[in-house]
Write a protein that holds these residues in place. Structure first.
Motif, PDB file in Angstrom:
ATOM      1  N   ASP A 177       0.910  -1.400   0.223  1.00 21.00           N
ATOM      2  CA  ASP A 177      -0.122   0.068   0.005  1.00 21.00           C
ATOM      3  C   ASP A 177       0.608   1.352   0.066  1.00 21.00           C
ATOM      4  O   ASP A 177       0.781   2.481  -0.721  1.00 21.00           O
ATOM      5  CB  ASP A 177      -0.900  -0.020   1.135  1.00 21.00           C
ATOM      6  CG  ASP A 177      -2.085  -0.908   1.031  1.00 21.00           C
ATOM      7  OD1 ASP A 177      -2.205  -1.677  -0.015  1.00 21.00           O
ATOM      8  OD2 ASP A 177      -3.049  -0.789   2.153  1.00 21.00           O
ATOM      9  N   VAL A 240      -0.454   5.806   4.166  1.00 21.36           N
ATOM     10  CA  VAL A 240      -1.812   5.329   3.826  1.00 21.36           C
ATOM     11  C   VAL A 240      -2.603   4.282   4.536  1.00 21.36           C
ATOM     12  O   VAL A 240      -3.643   4.466   5.102  1.00 21.36           O
ATOM     13  CB  VAL A 240      -2.114   5.002   2.144  1.00 21.36           C
ATOM     14  CG1 VAL A 240      -2.174   6.287   1.601  1.00 21.36           C
ATOM     15  CG2 VAL A 240      -0.929   3.879   1.758  1.00 21.36           C
ATOM     16  N   TYR A 241      -1.568   3.274   4.745  1.00 22.51           N
ATOM     17  CA  TYR A 241      -2.200   2.112   5.526  1.00 22.51           C
ATOM     18  C   TYR A 241      -2.560   2.728   7.010  1.00 22.51           C
ATOM     19  O   TYR A 241      -2.011   3.280   7.658  1.00 22.51           O
ATOM     20  CB  TYR A 241      -1.025   0.981   5.691  1.00 22.51           C
ATOM     21  CG  TYR A 241      -1.234  -0.241   6.383  1.00 22.51           C
ATOM     22  CD1 TYR A 241      -1.789  -1.201   5.449  1.00 22.51           C
ATOM     23  CD2 TYR A 241      -1.183  -0.426   7.748  1.00 22.51           C
ATOM     24  CE1 TYR A 241      -2.213  -2.488   6.373  1.00 22.51           C
ATOM     25  CE2 TYR A 241      -1.823  -1.538   8.214  1.00 22.51           C
ATOM     26  CZ  TYR A 241      -2.357  -2.578   7.498  1.00 22.51           C
ATOM     27  OH  TYR A 241      -2.731  -3.807   8.076  1.00 22.51           O
ATOM     28  N   HIS A 243      -4.945   4.574   7.547  1.00 24.00           N
ATOM     29  CA  HIS A 243      -5.370   5.954   7.558  1.00 24.00           C
ATOM     30  C   HIS A 243      -6.714   6.314   6.607  1.00 24.00           C
ATOM     31  O   HIS A 243      -6.825   7.604   6.120  1.00 24.00           O
ATOM     32  CB  HIS A 243      -4.131   6.970   7.056  1.00 24.00           C
ATOM     33  CG  HIS A 243      -3.074   6.957   8.038  1.00 24.00           C
ATOM     34  ND1 HIS A 243      -3.132   7.550   9.296  1.00 24.00           N
ATOM     35  CD2 HIS A 243      -1.730   6.664   7.869  1.00 24.00           C
ATOM     36  CE1 HIS A 243      -1.719   7.298   9.970  1.00 24.00           C
ATOM     37  NE2 HIS A 243      -1.359   6.827   9.002  1.00 24.00           N
ATOM     38  N   ALA A 244      -7.354   5.402   6.278  1.00 21.08           N
ATOM     39  CA  ALA A 244      -8.569   5.413   5.503  1.00 21.08           C
ATOM     40  C   ALA A 244      -9.680   6.247   6.390  1.00 21.08           C
ATOM     41  O   ALA A 244      -9.639   6.626   7.501  1.00 21.08           O
ATOM     42  CB  ALA A 244      -9.279   4.209   5.299  1.00 21.08           C
ATOM     43  N   LEU A 255      -8.609   9.575   2.061  1.00 20.71           N
ATOM     44  CA  LEU A 255      -8.275   8.331   1.679  1.00 20.71           C
ATOM     45  C   LEU A 255      -9.340   7.371   1.504  1.00 20.71           C
ATOM     46  O   LEU A 255     -10.121   7.447   2.595  1.00 20.71           O
ATOM     47  CB  LEU A 255      -7.000   7.878   2.290  1.00 20.71           C
ATOM     48  CG  LEU A 255      -5.911   8.773   2.453  1.00 20.71           C
ATOM     49  CD1 LEU A 255      -4.694   8.164   3.389  1.00 20.71           C
ATOM     50  CD2 LEU A 255      -5.149   8.810   1.302  1.00 20.71           C
ATOM     51  N   GLU A 256      -9.462   6.529   0.827  1.00 19.09           N
ATOM     52  CA  GLU A 256     -10.335   5.526   0.675  1.00 19.09           C
ATOM     53  C   GLU A 256      -9.837   4.080   1.127  1.00 19.09           C
ATOM     54  O   GLU A 256      -8.755   3.792   0.695  1.00 19.09           O
ATOM     55  CB  GLU A 256     -11.038   5.385  -0.752  1.00 19.09           C
ATOM     56  CG  GLU A 256     -11.804   6.726  -0.999  1.00 19.09           C
ATOM     57  CD  GLU A 256     -12.589   6.781  -2.315  1.00 19.09           C
ATOM     58  OE1 GLU A 256     -12.325   5.798  -3.129  1.00 19.09           O
ATOM     59  OE2 GLU A 256     -13.156   7.731  -2.666  1.00 19.09           O
ATOM     60  N   LYS A 257     -10.702   3.177   1.680  1.00 21.16           N
ATOM     61  CA  LYS A 257     -10.370   1.834   1.704  1.00 21.16           C
ATOM     62  C   LYS A 257     -11.242   1.066   0.871  1.00 21.16           C
ATOM     63  O   LYS A 257     -12.437   1.036   0.900  1.00 21.16           O
ATOM     64  CB  LYS A 257     -10.453   1.452   3.209  1.00 21.16           C
ATOM     65  CG  LYS A 257     -10.095  -0.259   3.558  1.00 21.16           C
ATOM     66  CD  LYS A 257     -10.018  -0.262   4.795  1.00 21.16           C
ATOM     67  CE  LYS A 257      -9.162  -1.834   5.127  1.00 21.16           C
ATOM     68  NZ  LYS A 257      -9.065  -2.004   6.701  1.00 21.16           N
ATOM     69  N   THR A 265      -7.307  -2.449   1.320  1.00 17.18           N
ATOM     70  CA  THR A 265      -6.286  -1.766   0.658  1.00 17.18           C
ATOM     71  C   THR A 265      -6.616  -0.318   0.789  1.00 17.18           C
ATOM     72  O   THR A 265      -7.728   0.080   0.234  1.00 17.18           O
ATOM     73  CB  THR A 265      -6.273  -2.042  -1.070  1.00 17.18           C
ATOM     74  OG1 THR A 265      -5.997  -3.757  -1.047  1.00 17.18           O
ATOM     75  CG2 THR A 265      -5.076  -1.274  -1.722  1.00 17.18           C
ATOM     76  N   THR A 266      -5.840   0.561   1.043  1.00 19.89           N
ATOM     77  CA  THR A 266      -5.917   1.900   1.323  1.00 19.89           C
ATOM     78  C   THR A 266      -5.361   2.792   0.191  1.00 19.89           C
ATOM     79  O   THR A 266      -4.302   2.595  -0.025  1.00 19.89           O
ATOM     80  CB  THR A 266      -5.422   2.640   2.698  1.00 19.89           C
ATOM     81  OG1 THR A 266      -6.094   1.867   3.799  1.00 19.89           O
ATOM     82  CG2 THR A 266      -5.915   3.981   2.932  1.00 19.89           C
TER      83      THR A 266
END
Length: 275
Positions: A177, A240-241, A243-244, A255-257, A265-266
């Motif tokens: 990620d 990112v990981y 932090h969605a 940020l999207e998951k 996956t973020t």
């Protein structure tokens, strides 16, 4: 699952704890941890001296006297800790290596997924799961030429390609990620469609993030502890990981998951391009 930086951190903290110690006795409380006949392996290990601890990918290679190597894969939750043999067995401790100096190394594994395989030194890439692994990041084998050719052969998405340990070993969900975000590549991109210049950027970012994560002693976001019982520090660097829902530090987009072949996956829907 501990990824390459975490396993390297375990190696670095485990080696000084056990190097040059001689195994007096081995107790196996959960035989399935041992590949093959656990009782026979315990007998073979008795009297052996620990020479050093190496690593390949996510595997620890405990080098022993008489040209033997104990190949250990921690899987999801495996941990080693040095104790005294008299200490009461804890619930998730499955193997004990008692040393002649009055200490003992115990293997703890909540899920019991970890495995140990005793082999002749030098045969690890023939007789164990290591034979299926590709090159490590920051190795001479992981050249840009190699990586470009590997990408060109893969029709699957780039996230699954990077998780494929036969392409490059040591990366798991966390670092994939992170390298894809840093490289501005969407995880659903077709590996073979990523432009050559982006493949070069991705290659260099894999090396950079792995190197930095090792320096910071790995990532502790779940249960990872090294052999000294200490957490890693790379979780403070994650972009990112985990932090969605938070703003992307690069463009401020939320940020999207998403799911990529069942894996959380973020991503940044703005920064990361689909190829």
């Amino acid at each position: 699952m501990p990824e390459l930086p975490e396993v390297e951190t375990v190696r670095r903290t485990l080696e000084p704890l056990i190097k040059d110690k001689t195994i007096k006795n081995v107790t196996v409380w959960y035989p399935k941890i041992i590949m093959g006949d656990a009782e026979q392996v315990a007998k073979q290990l008795k009297g052996k001296k620990i020479i050093t601890v190496d690593r390949y990918g996510k595997y620890l290679l405990i080098r022993l006297s008489d040209d033997l190597t104990l190949v250990s894969h921690l899987r999801m939750e495996g941990k080693y800790r040095l104790v005294t043999p008299e200490r009461p067995k804890q619930k998730h401790e499955h193997v004990q290596f008692e040393f002649t100096d009055g200490t003992a190394l115990r293997y703890d594994d909540v899920r019991k997924f970890g495995r140990m395989h005793l082999v002749e030194t030098g045969t690890e890439r023939i007789t164990t799961g290591i034979k299926h692994l590709g090159p490590e990041p920051n190795s001479s084998e992981f050249s840009i030429n190699y990586f470009e050719k590997a990408m060109a052969k893969k029709k699957k998405n780039i996230k699954n390609t990077l998780l494929d340990q036969s392409v490059v070993c040591g990366l798991g969900n966390i670092y994939v990620d992170e390298v894809l975000w840093l490289s501005k590549i969407h995880p659903l991109s077709s590996a073979q469609k990523i432009p050559r210049e982006q493949v070069k950027i991705l290659h260099d970012n894999i090396n950079e993030i792995m190197q930095k994560a090792i320096k910071l002693r790995g990532t502790s976001v779940h249960t990872f502890l090294d052999a000294a019982g200490t957490s890693g520090n790379y979780q403070n660097e994650l972009k990112v990981y985990g932090h969605a829902g938070q703003p992307c530090v690069r463009c401020s987009t939320k940020l999207e998951k998403i799911k990529v072949n069942g894996r959380g996956t973020t991503i940044c829907p703005t920064c990361q391009v689909v190829y």
